[in-house]
Every structure is written in C-alpha cells, then in structure tokens.
Design an enzyme around this catalytic site. Structure first.
Site, PDB file in Angstrom:
ATOM      1  N   HIS A 145       0.813  -1.226   0.000  1.00  0.00           N
ATOM      2  CA  HIS A 145       0.000   0.000   0.000  1.00  0.00           C
ATOM      3  C   HIS A 145       0.846   1.275   0.000  1.00  0.00           C
ATOM      4  O   HIS A 145       0.303   2.362  -0.167  1.00  0.00           O
ATOM      5  CB  HIS A 145      -0.925   0.057   1.220  1.00  0.00           C
ATOM      6  CG  HIS A 145      -1.974  -1.008   1.232  1.00  0.00           C
ATOM      7  ND1 HIS A 145      -2.779  -1.268   0.155  1.00  0.00           N
ATOM      8  CD2 HIS A 145      -2.351  -1.882   2.203  1.00  0.00           C
ATOM      9  CE1 HIS A 145      -3.613  -2.261   0.456  1.00  0.00           C
ATOM     10  NE2 HIS A 145      -3.365  -2.660   1.681  1.00  0.00           N
ATOM     11  N   ASP A 182      -2.614 -10.551  -2.521  1.00  0.00           N
ATOM     12  CA  ASP A 182      -3.139 -10.027  -1.256  1.00  0.00           C
ATOM     13  C   ASP A 182      -4.579  -9.579  -1.508  1.00  0.00           C
ATOM     14  O   ASP A 182      -4.894  -9.087  -2.595  1.00  0.00           O
ATOM     15  CB  ASP A 182      -2.286  -8.850  -0.783  1.00  0.00           C
ATOM     16  CG  ASP A 182      -2.699  -8.316   0.585  1.00  0.00           C
ATOM     17  OD1 ASP A 182      -1.985  -8.573   1.564  1.00  0.00           O
ATOM     18  OD2 ASP A 182      -3.754  -7.642   0.662  1.00  0.00           O
ATOM     19  N   HIS A 184      -6.210  -7.149  -0.568  1.00  0.00           N
ATOM     20  CA  HIS A 184      -6.396  -5.703  -0.719  1.00  0.00           C
ATOM     21  C   HIS A 184      -5.709  -5.208  -1.994  1.00  0.00           C
ATOM     22  O   HIS A 184      -4.799  -5.863  -2.508  1.00  0.00           O
ATOM     23  CB  HIS A 184      -5.857  -4.981   0.519  1.00  0.00           C
ATOM     24  CG  HIS A 184      -6.472  -5.481   1.795  1.00  0.00           C
ATOM     25  ND1 HIS A 184      -5.815  -6.327   2.664  1.00  0.00           N
ATOM     26  CD2 HIS A 184      -7.715  -5.287   2.310  1.00  0.00           C
ATOM     27  CE1 HIS A 184      -6.618  -6.629   3.679  1.00  0.00           C
ATOM     28  NE2 HIS A 184      -7.788  -6.021   3.502  1.00  0.00           N
ATOM     29  N   ASP A 270      -4.530 -12.810   3.365  1.00  0.00           N
ATOM     30  CA  ASP A 270      -5.749 -12.236   3.934  1.00  0.00           C
ATOM     31  C   ASP A 270      -6.983 -12.468   3.063  1.00  0.00           C
ATOM     32  O   ASP A 270      -8.077 -12.021   3.409  1.00  0.00           O
ATOM     33  CB  ASP A 270      -5.575 -10.737   4.260  1.00  0.00           C
ATOM     34  CG  ASP A 270      -4.750  -9.987   3.246  1.00  0.00           C
ATOM     35  OD1 ASP A 270      -4.568 -10.494   2.123  1.00  0.00           O
ATOM     36  OD2 ASP A 270      -4.294  -8.871   3.576  1.00  0.00           O
TER      37      ASP A 270
HETATM   38  C1  3YP Z   1      -5.414  -1.459   6.546  1.00  0.00           C
HETATM   39  C2  3YP Z   1      -6.422  -0.665   7.336  1.00  0.00           C
HETATM   40  C3  3YP Z   1      -7.733  -1.332   7.147  1.00  0.00           C
HETATM   41  C4  3YP Z   1      -7.509  -2.503   6.237  1.00  0.00           C
HETATM   42  C5  3YP Z   1      -6.043  -2.774   6.338  1.00  0.00           C
HETATM   43  C6  3YP Z   1      -5.523  -3.570   5.175  1.00  0.00           C
HETATM   44  C7  3YP Z   1      -4.084  -3.929   5.372  1.00  0.00           C
HETATM   45  C8  3YP Z   1      -3.639  -5.006   4.424  1.00  0.00           C
HETATM   46  O1  3YP Z   1      -3.593  -6.165   4.684  1.00  0.00           O
HETATM   47  N1  3YP Z   1      -3.282  -4.686   3.211  1.00  0.00           N
HETATM   48  O2  3YP Z   1      -2.874  -5.623   2.337  1.00  0.00           O
HETATM   49 ZN    ZN Z   2      -3.989  -7.139   2.619  1.00  0.00          ZN
END
Ligand code: 3YP
Ligand code: ZN
Length: 372
Positions: A145, A182, A184, A270
């Site tokens: 991220h 992942d 996300h 995840d």
């Molecule tokens: C970060 C804040 C709410 C969701 C979270 C995601 C983190 C993650 O696993 N990113 O791949």
């Molecule tokens: Zn994630």
C-alpha cells in the site's frame, strides 16, 4: 538441473511494534479500547516462520540473509521527504506512523522497514543470479500500500516496488511483473509504476475493500504505462473457484502476453476464510494451487524466476498453514503436514465459481488485449 528455493526471515521482522490499539489507535475520547494484540501484530508472521521450522520444511530451503535496503534503494520509488519523515519519526521515543494514522511503528522502526525492503531485494538478487530457482521472503512490515510519497495500510516502504526497481535499474531487467494476490488492492505499485511499461502490475483483490476508492478495472495506467496496470476486483465471498478462474483467464494470459523476465508475487494470506480484514474464502490448498499456476507460467515465460514477498494476512491460527502450502509448492517438497483446519473449513464453500464472479472476471479478461 538442481532446483532450490530461497527463504528469508529475520528475527527483527517479528519485532515490529504495531502499538496498543487493535486497528485504530487506542483513545479514551473515541472509546477505542487498548488491546494486547493489534490485528497486524507480527506474531502471525512469526508463527508462519515457526511452522516452516517445526514442519521440517526449513531443512529443504536455502536460507538467505536480509541486509537493510540503502537510502538509494528506497529513493528509486519513494520521495526523499517520505524517507526522511520515516527516519525522523523513528527517532522519536515512541516512534510514529507511516502516513495514514493506522500504520504505527515503534522507536527504531525504520530499521525493520529497511530490513524488509532489503529482504525483498536480496530475494530478487538471488533468483536473478541463479543462486536459487525461486524464493519466499517472509518479510515484515508489508509494503504494497505504500505510495511514492507516503506509507499506508500498515506499510512503510513498498518492498515489492523497491525490489522491482532494483531489478530494472540495477540488474538491468527490461520487464518485471508484479502479481498481487493479497486481498487488498496493490495501490502502491499502481501509484509508483502507473506510467511505466517496464513493470506490469496485476492486482487481484476484493472489490472496494482497502483502499475502498481504488482498484477498479478502469484504472489502467497512463501514457506508456497504459495497459500495464491491471486490476481484477472480485466480489466478496469468492474462494478458490473465483481465484482459479481469475488466474486462468486474466493473470496467466497477461503474463504470457507480457513475457516478464521476473515475476514478483505480493503474497498476502488475507483472502483466507479466517481473515478478519476481508470477506473472501480461500483455504491453504487454494493458495497452493495459485503458487503452482504461477510456477508453471514462470517456467514458460521467465526461466522459472518467481519471488514471493509476504504482504498481509491476519489470522494468527490460519496464516501459517497457507504459507506452508505455498512454500512447500515452491520447493517441490511435501512435509506431510496436513492443514489441521481442513476438516472444519473445507465444507464451508468457496470452491465453486459462481455466475456473478465469472461475470466480473470476464470483464477484466478483456483488458489483457492491450499488453504487448
Ligand atoms: C489497513 C487498514 C484497514 C484494512 C487494512 C488492510 C491492510 C492489508 O492487509 N493490506 O494488504
Ligand atoms: Zn492485505
């Protein structure tokens, strides 16, 4: 031909200090209670490492040491202002936050973040040098991220992007693909490489999970990079049925069209059925199958060069079994360790492809045509 799998873990990866909140910082004002175990507590990743060890798999792996990434390594993808801010906050007695208020790190946390990025670089270096056939870097904190000018979503520096930039700028590769499974969105690489055709960024993720305002199919990269950002948002609830179909009809055809010299996997666990931060239904055997597909594709297009970098995954009890399955597959070794949770999770569904999942994935498959 000998085949061996590189493996990276470092004790300090288990020492990230995610603070005393559960997800949001603890606050008496907002009544978010302190808790002993942040959702991204490093224990989950340490427990994966311990299963690699306790299962005996570690004896079949070539352990590689991580070195901290240098400032120059980081600055290939991040602003100096971001790098300097992380160092400055890391020097504070209680550390700081990577950029969005939910990504805390402790005093000296920059050292662990640099060691995570350095682990990613080292894994890429070893695979491209032919020292190992493929590699799994169990690094922490995660990276996917983190954008050019900020950390985000538990990520400080974008380990995968730093490793991809190293492959291009230092090792001289012309084409690197990132496959982000992942759950996300891989917004960081999209932000960093969106205008480049040297890095193909494919992200398969739960639609509008996190960040909820990015990861749409319509985001395709700009200028020379048009077509080389490929988002595959999946409806919530999908399991191996949806993931297998997404890989068979989008991810693998995209890789075959692009013919990267190296495939980097942003490997989060995840998307598992046990994860608290998403709503997908993958189990360990599903992840093993995705690893197999990418290995077969890498054998075709990238001389087998495949480097997995750990990203998210927040079920302390289940992530270890998902990781073991993937690393066993990479190494071509079975430890005989059964996923102890299969009896309880196996009957819950997720293996069949549903019509609305097929429809969403078919729309993404049309985007592959622009890759050359
Ligand atoms: C970060 C804040 C709410 C969701 C979270 C995601 C983190 C993650 O696993 N990113 O791949
Ligand atoms: Zn994630």
């Amino acid at each position: 031909m000998t085949s061996n799998t590189g493996y990276i873990w470092n004790t300090l990866y288990g020492w990230t200090d995610t603070g005393s909140g559960g997800l949001l910082p603890p606050s008496v004002e907002s009544l978010t209670q302190p808790i002993g175990h942040h959702v991204a507590h490093p224990d989950t990743k340490r427990r994966l490492h311990e299963l690699i060890s306790a299962s005996g798999l570690i004896d079949s792996l070539e352990q590689i040491d991580a070195q901290p990434a240098t400032e120059a390594d980081v600055l290939r993808v991040h602003d100096k202002a971001h790098y300097d801010r992380i160092l400055a906050e890391s020097a504070l007695p209680k550390g700081g936050d990577a950029g969005d208020g939910v990504s805390p790190f402790g005093h000296g946390g920059h050292q662990i973040a640099l060691l995570a990025a350095g682990g990613a670089i080292e894994a890429v270096r070893a695979v491209v040098a032919g020292q190992v056939s493929n590699a799994y870097a169990l690094i922490n904190p995660p990276g996917h991220h983190a954008e050019r000018s900020t950390g985000r979503g538990f990520c400080t520096f974008n380990n995968g992007a730093i490793a991809a930039a190293y492959a291009v700028e230092v090792l001289g590769l012309k084409r690197v693909a990132i496959v982000d499974w992942d759950v996300h969105h891989g917004n960081g690489a999209q932000d960093i490489f969106g205008d480049s055709a040297e890095v193909l960024n494919i992200s398969v993720h739960q639609d509008r999970c996190f960040p909820s305002d990015s990861g749409f199919r319509e985001e395709r990269g700009a200028g020379e990079g048009h077509g080389y950002t490929l988002n595959v948002p999946l409806p919530p609830g999908g399991g191996s049925g949806a993931y297998d179909y997404a890989f068979d009809t989008v991810v693998l055809p995209a890789l075959r069209a692009y013919k990267p010299e190296l495939i980097i996997v942003a490997s989060g666990f995840d998307a598992s059925i046990m994860d608290p931060l998403a709503r997908m239904m993958m189990r360990s055997e599903g992840f093993r199958g995705l690893a197999r597909k990418l290995m077969d594709c890498a054998a075709e297009v990238s001389q087998g060069r495949l480097v997995c970098l750990q990203e998210g995954g927040y079920s302390p009890i289940y992530v270890p079994f998902c990781g073991l399955a993937v690393i066993e597959e990479l190494a071509g070794v079975s430890t005989g360790t059964a996923d102890a949770y299969t009896p309880i999770l196996g009957a819950m569904g997720g293996d069949a492809l549903l019509d609305h999942e097929r429809d969403a994935i078919d729309l993404a498959a049309a985007l592959v045509a622009d890759i050359r």
